[in-house]
Design a protein around this motif. Structure first.
Motif, short mmCIF file in Angstrom:
data_model
loop_
_atom_site.label_atom_id
_atom_site.label_comp_id
_atom_site.label_asym_id
_atom_site.label_seq_id
_atom_site.Cartn_x
_atom_site.Cartn_y
_atom_site.Cartn_z
N GLU A 13 7.46 -22.52 -12.86
CA GLU A 13 8.11 -22.81 -11.24
C GLU A 13 6.80 -22.60 -10.78
OE1 GLU A 13 9.73 -21.70 -8.58
OE2 GLU A 13 11.71 -21.07 -9.82
N GLN A 14 6.83 -22.65 -9.16
CA GLN A 14 5.50 -22.44 -8.42
C GLN A 14 5.92 -21.34 -7.29
OE1 GLN A 14 3.19 -24.47 -8.85
NE2 GLN A 14 4.20 -25.26 -10.71
N ARG A 15 7.26 -20.77 -7.79
CA ARG A 15 7.22 -19.39 -6.87
C ARG A 15 7.03 -18.27 -7.39
NH1 ARG A 15 13.34 -20.58 -4.74
NH2 ARG A 15 13.29 -21.31 -6.95
N TRP A 16 6.78 -16.76 -6.64
CA TRP A 16 6.72 -15.58 -7.59
C TRP A 16 8.24 -15.87 -8.71
CZ3 TRP A 16 3.58 -12.15 -7.86
CH2 TRP A 16 1.98 -12.59 -7.15
N GLN A 17 8.83 -15.12 -9.39
CA GLN A 17 9.40 -15.21 -10.16
C GLN A 17 9.61 -13.74 -10.96
OE1 GLN A 17 9.31 -17.26 -13.79
NE2 GLN A 17 11.45 -18.48 -13.38
N ILE A 18 10.86 -13.47 -10.73
CA ILE A 18 10.89 -12.45 -11.62
C ILE A 18 12.32 -12.72 -13.16
CG2 ILE A 18 12.94 -10.07 -10.88
CD1 ILE A 18 12.72 -11.76 -8.19
N LEU A 19 11.63 -12.68 -13.96
CA LEU A 19 11.74 -12.82 -15.43
C LEU A 19 12.24 -11.79 -16.33
CD1 LEU A 19 11.66 -15.55 -17.31
CD2 LEU A 19 9.26 -15.03 -18.17
N GLY B 298 12.69 -16.84 -0.01
CA GLY B 298 12.63 -17.83 -0.78
C GLY B 298 10.95 -18.31 -1.56
N ARG B 299 10.51 -17.63 -1.61
CA ARG B 299 8.81 -17.32 -1.84
C ARG B 299 9.34 -16.99 -3.72
NH1 ARG B 299 4.76 -14.04 1.25
NH2 ARG B 299 3.51 -15.26 -0.92
N ALA B 300 10.51 -17.23 -3.71
CA ALA B 300 10.65 -15.42 -5.25
C ALA B 300 12.00 -16.18 -5.78
CB ALA B 300 11.09 -14.17 -4.40
N SER B 301 12.18 -16.26 -7.31
CA SER B 301 12.99 -16.86 -8.04
C SER B 301 13.61 -15.85 -9.05
CB SER B 301 13.10 -18.31 -9.02
OG SER B 301 12.17 -18.03 -9.98
N HIS B 302 14.78 -15.75 -9.54
CA HIS B 302 14.93 -15.03 -10.35
C HIS B 302 15.67 -16.28 -11.72
CE1 HIS B 302 18.72 -15.22 -8.89
NE2 HIS B 302 19.38 -15.16 -9.70
N ALA B 303 15.17 -15.49 -13.40
CA ALA B 303 15.13 -16.52 -14.47
C ALA B 303 15.45 -15.51 -15.45
CB ALA B 303 13.54 -17.35 -14.87
N GLN C 251 12.92 -6.65 -21.17
CA GLN C 251 11.22 -5.91 -20.29
C GLN C 251 11.92 -7.16 -19.16
OE1 GLN C 251 8.27 -5.27 -22.34
NE2 GLN C 251 8.75 -6.47 -24.29
N LEU C 252 11.84 -7.11 -18.22
CA LEU C 252 11.43 -7.65 -16.53
C LEU C 252 10.06 -7.78 -16.55
CD1 LEU C 252 13.66 -7.43 -13.51
CD2 LEU C 252 11.42 -7.34 -13.39
N TRP C 253 9.78 -9.35 -16.08
CA TRP C 253 8.42 -9.82 -15.61
C TRP C 253 8.42 -10.44 -14.27
CZ3 TRP C 253 4.97 -9.05 -20.10
CH2 TRP C 253 5.14 -8.86 -21.46
N ILE C 254 6.91 -9.19 -13.76
CA ILE C 254 7.07 -10.11 -12.11
C ILE C 254 5.37 -11.32 -12.39
CG2 ILE C 254 6.17 -10.60 -9.90
CD1 ILE C 254 6.96 -7.53 -9.73
N VAL C 255 6.19 -12.55 -12.13
CA VAL C 255 5.24 -13.71 -12.20
C VAL C 255 4.85 -14.23 -11.40
CG1 VAL C 255 4.99 -15.78 -14.03
CG2 VAL C 255 6.62 -13.85 -14.48
N ASP C 256 3.34 -14.66 -11.31
CA ASP C 256 2.82 -15.27 -10.41
C ASP C 256 3.10 -16.41 -10.49
OD1 ASP C 256 0.93 -16.43 -11.23
OD2 ASP C 256 -1.17 -15.37 -10.65
N PRO C 257 3.05 -17.37 -8.76
CA PRO C 257 2.73 -18.61 -9.21
C PRO C 257 2.57 -19.82 -9.68
CG PRO C 257 3.33 -18.42 -6.79
CD PRO C 257 2.30 -16.91 -7.38
N HIS C 258 1.27 -19.20 -10.23
CA HIS C 258 0.62 -19.77 -11.18
C HIS C 258 0.99 -19.97 -12.04
CE1 HIS C 258 -2.37 -21.11 -8.73
NE2 HIS C 258 -2.77 -20.00 -8.02
N GLY C 259 1.86 -18.93 -12.73
CA GLY C 259 2.48 -18.90 -14.38
C GLY C 259 1.65 -17.69 -15.17
#
Length: 197
Positions: free
Chosen positions: A76-82, A112-117, A160-168
Motif C-alpha cells: 500500500e502506497q498510502r497511509w493505512q489504518i490497519l 484519498g491519502r489513506a486506506s483501511h485494512a 489492535q489498530l495501527w497507523i502505517v505510513d506510505p513506506h510501510g
C-alpha cells in the motif's frame, strides 16, 4: 620630563594577543554548533529533560518496524489504518474495522491519502465476510502470520489498530478501546505534517 608628560604611542602600547582571541572565538563557534547536537543526543539516549506532554494518543512506534514485522505482506502506497486480529475477528475486532472505515471517511478531502485494512490470522466467519463484501467495499484484507505477529508484539492476542505510513513503517498503535476522535486527530496531524502519501 618630556616623556612623563606624553602618553605612550600606539606602537609602544601592550599588543592584544590576537591569536588567543581567535582561538576563543573558534572554540565558541564550535561549541555553538556541536553543543546542541551533543545535548540532544544525551537527552535522547539518557532520557533527561524529555517533556512529559505529547500530542498523540496512541503508542508511538519509533523503532523502524514495518508492516512486514507484524506478519502482514502488503504493498500500500498510502497511509493505512490497519486492524490486526491475531485470533478470530470477534466483537472488538469488528468494532475496530468499523472505526477504521469511519476514520477514513471522516478525513473528508484527505480521504484519498489513506486506506483501511484488516489482517486476520484466522478465516472470517461466512456472515462477517459477506457483511464486509457488502458494506466495506474499499476494505483491504490480508492474511496475518500469527507467529511473526506474536514475536513482534509480545504475544498480544487482542485485536489492535495501527497507523502505517506510505513506506510501510508502523507509526502509532492503539488498543481496542481507542476513542475515534483521538485516532482521527492523530491521523489528521500526521497527514498535515507529511508530504508523502
Amino acid at each position: 620630563m618630556g616623556s612623563a608628560m606624553n602618553p605612550p604611542s600606539m606602537s609602544e602600547a601592550k599588543p592584544v594577543p590576537s591569536r588567543r582571541r581567535g582561538r576563543i572565538q573558534l572554540l565558541l563557534i564550535v561549541l555553538g554548533v556541536v553543543g546542541p547536537m551533543l545535548l540532544a543526543t544525551g537527552m535522547y539516549k539518557l532520557q533527561f529533560w524529555v517533556p512529559e506532554g505529547r500530542s498523540y494518543h496512541g503508542e508511538l512506534i519509533g523503532n523502524g518496524q514495518t508492516r512486514a514485522d507484524l506478519g502482514v505482506q502488503a504493498d500500500e502506497q498510502r497511509w493505512q489504518i490497519l486492524v490486526t486480529a491475531p485470533k478470530d475477528c470477534a466483537v472488538d475486532c469488528q468494532q475496530l474495522v468499523y472505526l477504521a472505515r469511519q476514520i477514513q471517511i471522516s478525513l473528508g478531502r484527505e480521504a484519498g491519502r489513506a486506506s483501511h485494512a484488516l489482517a486476520a490470522a484466522q478465516p472470517l466467519s461466512a456472515d462477517y465476510a459477506a457483511k464486509l463484501d457488502r458494506e466495506y467495499p474499499q476494505l483491504q484484507r490480508y492474511p496475518l502470520d500469527a507467529g511473526v505477529f506474536a514475536r513482534t508484539t509480545g504475544d498480544k492476542a487482542v485485536p489492535q489498530l495501527w497507523i502505517v505510513d506510505p513506506h510501510g513503517n508502523l507509526v502509532l498503535r492503539y488498543e481496542p478501546n481507542v476513542k475515534g476522535k483521538d485516532l482521527l486527530n492523530d491521523l489528521r496531524h500526521l497527514l498535515k505534517l507529511s508530504n508523502i502519501g
